[in-house]
Design a protein around this motif. Structure first.
Motif, PDB file in Angstrom:
ATOM      1  N   VAL A  27      48.013  28.063  54.878  1.00 55.10           N
ATOM      2  CA  VAL A  27      49.114  28.021  55.852  1.00 55.10           C
ATOM      3  C   VAL A  27      48.877  29.046  56.964  1.00 55.10           C
ATOM      4  O   VAL A  27      49.093  28.759  58.145  1.00 55.10           O
ATOM      5  CB  VAL A  27      50.479  28.262  55.153  1.00 55.10           C
ATOM      6  CG1 VAL A  27      51.596  28.454  56.167  1.00 55.10           C
ATOM      7  CG2 VAL A  27      50.811  27.098  54.237  1.00 55.10           C
ATOM      8  N   SER A  28      48.375  30.226  56.611  1.00 52.58           N
ATOM      9  CA  SER A  28      48.115  31.261  57.620  1.00 52.58           C
ATOM     10  C   SER A  28      47.072  30.795  58.622  1.00 52.58           C
ATOM     11  O   SER A  28      47.119  31.166  59.784  1.00 52.58           O
ATOM     12  CB  SER A  28      47.613  32.546  56.960  1.00 52.58           C
ATOM     13  OG  SER A  28      48.580  33.048  56.109  1.00 52.58           O
ATOM     14  N   ASN A  30      46.731  27.881  59.653  1.00 55.65           N
ATOM     15  CA  ASN A  30      47.211  26.633  60.256  1.00 55.65           C
ATOM     16  C   ASN A  30      46.419  25.427  59.753  1.00 55.65           C
ATOM     17  O   ASN A  30      46.137  24.496  60.514  1.00 55.65           O
ATOM     18  CB  ASN A  30      47.143  26.697  61.788  1.00 55.65           C
ATOM     19  CG  ASN A  30      48.287  27.496  62.370  1.00 55.65           C
ATOM     20  OD1 ASN A  30      49.451  27.317  61.973  1.00 55.65           O
ATOM     21  ND2 ASN A  30      47.984  28.393  63.275  1.00 55.65           N
ATOM     22  N   ARG A  79      33.613  16.744  68.166  1.00 61.76           N
ATOM     23  CA  ARG A  79      34.643  17.278  69.065  1.00 61.76           C
ATOM     24  C   ARG A  79      36.013  16.699  68.723  1.00 61.76           C
ATOM     25  O   ARG A  79      36.757  16.227  69.567  1.00 61.76           O
ATOM     26  CB  ARG A  79      34.274  17.026  70.526  1.00 61.76           C
ATOM     27  CG  ARG A  79      32.910  17.557  70.890  1.00 61.76           C
ATOM     28  CD  ARG A  79      32.672  17.573  72.355  1.00 61.76           C
ATOM     29  NE  ARG A  79      33.366  18.705  72.966  1.00 61.76           N
ATOM     30  CZ  ARG A  79      33.461  18.891  74.265  1.00 61.76           C
ATOM     31  NH1 ARG A  79      32.945  18.029  75.090  1.00 61.76           N
ATOM     32  NH2 ARG A  79      34.090  19.935  74.757  1.00 61.76           N
ATOM     33  N   LEU A 152      42.516  35.497  59.191  1.00 56.58           N
ATOM     34  CA  LEU A 152      43.704  34.656  58.983  1.00 56.58           C
ATOM     35  C   LEU A 152      44.543  34.588  60.249  1.00 56.58           C
ATOM     36  O   LEU A 152      45.177  33.565  60.531  1.00 56.58           O
ATOM     37  CB  LEU A 152      44.557  35.220  57.838  1.00 56.58           C
ATOM     38  CG  LEU A 152      43.977  35.101  56.431  1.00 56.58           C
ATOM     39  CD1 LEU A 152      44.848  35.844  55.427  1.00 56.58           C
ATOM     40  CD2 LEU A 152      43.854  33.642  56.013  1.00 56.58           C
ATOM     41  N   PHE A 153      44.545  35.659  61.015  1.00 58.57           N
ATOM     42  CA  PHE A 153      45.337  35.691  62.252  1.00 58.57           C
ATOM     43  C   PHE A 153      44.707  34.799  63.319  1.00 58.57           C
ATOM     44  O   PHE A 153      45.368  33.966  63.920  1.00 58.57           O
ATOM     45  CB  PHE A 153      45.433  37.132  62.750  1.00 58.57           C
ATOM     46  CG  PHE A 153      46.235  37.288  64.008  1.00 58.57           C
ATOM     47  CD1 PHE A 153      47.613  37.168  63.985  1.00 58.57           C
ATOM     48  CD2 PHE A 153      45.614  37.555  65.221  1.00 58.57           C
ATOM     49  CE1 PHE A 153      48.356  37.314  65.147  1.00 58.57           C
ATOM     50  CE2 PHE A 153      46.347  37.700  66.382  1.00 58.57           C
ATOM     51  CZ  PHE A 153      47.725  37.581  66.342  1.00 58.57           C
ATOM     52  N   ASP A 154      43.425  34.988  63.577  1.00 56.69           N
ATOM     53  CA  ASP A 154      42.726  34.162  64.575  1.00 56.69           C
ATOM     54  C   ASP A 154      41.226  34.322  64.345  1.00 56.69           C
ATOM     55  O   ASP A 154      40.657  35.373  64.652  1.00 56.69           O
ATOM     56  CB  ASP A 154      43.109  34.589  65.994  1.00 56.69           C
ATOM     57  CG  ASP A 154      42.633  33.602  67.035  1.00 56.69           C
ATOM     58  OD1 ASP A 154      41.452  33.220  66.999  1.00 56.69           O
ATOM     59  OD2 ASP A 154      43.437  33.207  67.904  1.00 56.69           O
ATOM     60  N   ASP A 156      38.593  33.002  65.787  1.00 57.32           N
ATOM     61  CA  ASP A 156      37.737  33.180  66.967  1.00 57.32           C
ATOM     62  C   ASP A 156      37.801  34.609  67.483  1.00 57.32           C
ATOM     63  O   ASP A 156      36.792  35.199  67.868  1.00 57.32           O
ATOM     64  CB  ASP A 156      38.152  32.214  68.078  1.00 57.32           C
ATOM     65  CG  ASP A 156      37.883  30.776  67.693  1.00 57.32           C
ATOM     66  OD1 ASP A 156      37.005  30.559  66.850  1.00 57.32           O
ATOM     67  OD2 ASP A 156      38.570  29.876  68.213  1.00 57.32           O
ATOM     68  N   ILE A 157      39.026  35.152  67.503  1.00 65.91           N
ATOM     69  CA  ILE A 157      39.184  36.524  67.986  1.00 65.91           C
ATOM     70  C   ILE A 157      38.495  37.494  67.020  1.00 65.91           C
ATOM     71  O   ILE A 157      37.832  38.444  67.440  1.00 65.91           O
ATOM     72  CB  ILE A 157      40.689  36.861  68.162  1.00 65.91           C
ATOM     73  CG1 ILE A 157      41.248  36.101  69.372  1.00 65.91           C
ATOM     74  CG2 ILE A 157      40.902  38.361  68.333  1.00 65.91           C
ATOM     75  CD1 ILE A 157      42.726  36.286  69.617  1.00 65.91           C
ATOM     76  N   ARG A 159      35.926  36.874  65.150  1.00 69.62           N
ATOM     77  CA  ARG A 159      34.473  36.733  65.343  1.00 69.62           C
ATOM     78  C   ARG A 159      34.036  37.478  66.607  1.00 69.62           C
ATOM     79  O   ARG A 159      33.016  38.169  66.605  1.00 69.62           O
ATOM     80  CB  ARG A 159      34.160  35.232  65.451  1.00 69.62           C
ATOM     81  CG  ARG A 159      32.712  34.905  65.617  1.00 69.62           C
ATOM     82  CD  ARG A 159      32.490  33.412  65.433  1.00 69.62           C
ATOM     83  NE  ARG A 159      31.236  33.009  66.015  1.00 69.62           N
ATOM     84  CZ  ARG A 159      31.115  32.186  67.044  1.00 69.62           C
ATOM     85  NH1 ARG A 159      32.189  31.652  67.594  1.00 69.62           N
ATOM     86  NH2 ARG A 159      29.941  31.868  67.515  1.00 69.62           N
ATOM     87  N   ALA A 160      34.839  37.324  67.666  1.00 72.79           N
ATOM     88  CA  ALA A 160      34.482  37.967  68.938  1.00 72.79           C
ATOM     89  C   ALA A 160      34.543  39.480  68.846  1.00 72.79           C
ATOM     90  O   ALA A 160      33.902  40.165  69.631  1.00 72.79           O
ATOM     91  CB  ALA A 160      35.414  37.473  70.045  1.00 72.79           C
ATOM     92  N   SER A 161      35.320  40.022  67.900  1.00 74.34           N
ATOM     93  CA  SER A 161      35.402  41.485  67.833  1.00 74.34           C
ATOM     94  C   SER A 161      34.431  42.060  66.801  1.00 74.34           C
ATOM     95  O   SER A 161      34.553  43.212  66.401  1.00 74.34           O
ATOM     96  CB  SER A 161      36.841  41.933  67.555  1.00 74.34           C
ATOM     97  OG  SER A 161      37.301  41.378  66.353  1.00 74.34           O
ATOM     98  N   HIS A 164      32.505  39.610  60.507  1.00 73.22           N
ATOM     99  CA  HIS A 164      31.719  38.474  60.001  1.00 73.22           C
ATOM    100  C   HIS A 164      32.689  37.357  59.611  1.00 73.22           C
ATOM    101  O   HIS A 164      32.880  37.038  58.428  1.00 73.22           O
ATOM    102  CB  HIS A 164      30.864  38.913  58.810  1.00 73.22           C
ATOM    103  CG  HIS A 164      29.915  40.011  59.152  1.00 73.22           C
ATOM    104  ND1 HIS A 164      28.853  39.831  60.018  1.00 73.22           N
ATOM    105  CD2 HIS A 164      29.876  41.313  58.795  1.00 73.22           C
ATOM    106  CE1 HIS A 164      28.196  40.973  60.163  1.00 73.22           C
ATOM    107  NE2 HIS A 164      28.804  41.887  59.436  1.00 73.22           N
TER     108      HIS A 164
END
Lengths: 268, 264
Positions: A27-28, A30, A79, A152-154, A156-157, A159-161, A164
């Motif tokens: 659920v976290s 999405n 896609r 769990l929050f995001d 992509d973010i 990974r970008a910060s 791993h």
């Protein structure tokens, strides 16, 4: 308490807590639909094991994890949204499971219990995987707390910060697949979804902080499983269906409580 | 001085569509580069190449390191030196009940290292960032209940908590009301001046450029059509061509505004 009652109590506690935790993860992120997709893939794997003579749990686990591993690359390559890919895989695995059940003449009762859940199938030895399924994700969330929280929050973010994120994401999905698989006997492949999702969604309604939501998801999962098993024993109803009804009731009560709390806060 | 970022013939192709074509560009340390372009020009893709978030062909060096030839572990280490704020309006709402402080602290998660808990120094950095971005009074509030503008601020804070050498901003003031567009624009300008980080910001709106930025690049259909000083690039004819619309550019105290020309 008899040995049988103790076994059922532990089954409810461990299975419910594990499902609550896996549900919280899904659920976290999405990805609640992934729960139903993994559950049906595990069911298809379990049915397949009757044909090829492999261990049920291992085959169901391989099917569940293979499906989980396919979702990301299929969505990226075509896609398409992950939910769309999950819908396709869900219907495919459900179709395969039904086909297998239709072809199995002599062991149909055993297989059907994997769909609806049957407490009588649970053995003492089955409690180990249930316990591991509850403990492993909890260990991951504890030892890599800040990393898992970020994923769990995001994802992509995260990974970008420099986290791993991909490895942590797949580890969490694999744990969810494992939880789903080991709970097939208890709740059944068709019903497992509600034990995964309802406690987590109810916990998000009731608790405020991150750790509280994790703890409450596990507690409500255990409550739903124990409550459902009790109903099943007392009324001689199928275990899976009873657990679904109790977990849905927990969700409805949490929604009512949360709505009343908001209305009270706004009226002050 | 070595460039902070150096593109050499970088191209991105997705589903047989060229998103970026032969981008060559050098960005100096401490520079503020604004990348302007219409929707679909490839601005977000360009910004995502820099931390190696999407595959590309060509050579790209970030902080002296070749992105294309890096192992995953080394790439993760490099990403910890880059703060990235993605377009937030296009992302699904966060389901996780995290406070503003917890989201800001996420910026320290990668920097601290896998499996290591945040220490006092990390928390002091986050407190300083929250003071700097005026988020301290919202520190314990759930992130999910914040307004869009407040959420942007939190993500700026999260990226700053990394103490990045490079800050990548993808339309940080887009889809906000006028108050928040201005608040975010001023904050971005202040953070650039005070941190000394190299800032690359993509936007399609001139009003979101803080005063004093060093260079502007125009991105058109995946190609860089012009790069230079704001005074040189932000001319009515350049922007009219870029947006395929007659525009008049007005400059006032280092800020720019583009208005549609009245049709005759």
């Amino acid at each position: 308490m008899t040995a049988l009652e103790l076994k059922w109590l532990l089954t409810g506690l461990l299975g419910g807590a594990g499902c609550g935790l896996a549900g919280f993860i899904l659920v976290s992120m999405n990805l609640p639909f992934m729960g139903i997709c993994l559950a049906h893939a595990a069911l298809a794997g379990a049915v397949l094991s009757y044909f090829i003579g492999t261990p049920i749990l291992a085959t169901a686990l391989v099917a569940s994890l293979t499906t989980a591993a396919l979702i990301g690359p299929m969505a990226d390559k075509t896609r398409t949204h992950a939910n769309t890919v999950m819908s396709v895989l869900f219907s495919l695995t459900l179709g395969l499971a039904f086909l297998g059940i239709g072809l199995l003449q002599h062991q149909r009762t055993d297989v059907l219990s994997l769909m609806w859940g049957n407490l009588l199938l649970v053995r003492w030895v089955d409690l180990w995987p249930l316990g591991i399924a509850a403990l492993l994700p909890l260990l991951l969330l504890s030892l890599l707390g800040k990393e898992t929280k970020a994923v769990l929050f995001d994802r992509d973010i995260a990974r970008a910060s420099g986290i791993h994120a991909t490895a942590i994401y797949y580890a969490m999905i694999a744990f969810c697949g494992f939880t789903v698989t080991v709970n097939l006997n208890v709740v059944g492949g068709l019903m497992l979804y509600s034990l995964l999702i309802n406690p987590a969604v109810a916990a998000l309604q009731l608790a405020k902080g991150y750790k509280s939501v994790v703890a409450l998801s596990m507690a409500l999962g255990a409550l739903a499983a124990l409550g459902g098993l009790t109903v099943s024993l007392v009324l001689d109803w199928p275990a899976g269906a009873s657990i679904v009804l109790v977990s849905s009731l927990i969700y409805a009560l949490s929604l009512g409580f949360s709505t009343a709390r908001t209305a009270y806060a706004e009226s002050r | 001085m070595n460039p902070a970022i150096e593109f050499h013939n970088v191209s991105v192709c997705r589903a047989r569509v060229d998103i970026l074509r032969q981008i060559s560009l050098s960005i100096a340390p401490g520079e503020f580069l604004a990348v302007l372009g219409p929707n679909g020009a490839g601005k977000s893709t360009l910004i995502q190449t820099m931390p190696g978030l999407i595959p590309f062909i060509g050579d790209l060096r970030v902080l002296g390191q070749p992105i294309t030839r890096m192992a995953s572990r080394a790439l993760s280490r490099l990403r910890r030196r880059i703060g990235y704020v993605p377009q937030l309006h296009a992302r699904p709402p966060a389901a996780l009940p995290l406070s503003v402080r917890e989201v800001i602290e996420m910026g320290r998660a990668g920097v601290r290292g896998t499996g290591r808990r945040l220490n006092t120094s990390d928390r002091e950095i986050c407190d300083r960032i929250m003071e700097q971005t005026r988020l301290m009074k919202l520190a314990e509030r759930p992130y999910a209940v914040l307004s869009g503008g407040e959420q942007r601020k939190v993500h700026l804070g999260r990226a700053l908590a990394q103490e990045p050498e490079i800050l990548l901003l993808d339309e940080p003031a887009g889809h906000l009301d006028f108050h928040w567009q201005e608040a975010i624009t001023q904050l971005v300008g202040k953070l650039w001046r005070t941190t000394g980080a190299t800032v690359i910001m993509v936007t399609h709106d001139l009003r979101h450029l803080p005063p004093g930025i060093t260079r502007v690049a125009l991105l058109e259909d995946g190609r860089l059509s012009a790069v230079g000083s704001p005074e040189h690039i932000l001319q009515s004819e350049n922007l009219s061509k870029l947006y395929d619309l007659p525009l008049r550019v007005i400059e006032s105290r280092g800020r720019y505004l583009a208005l549609p020309e009245e049709s005759s």
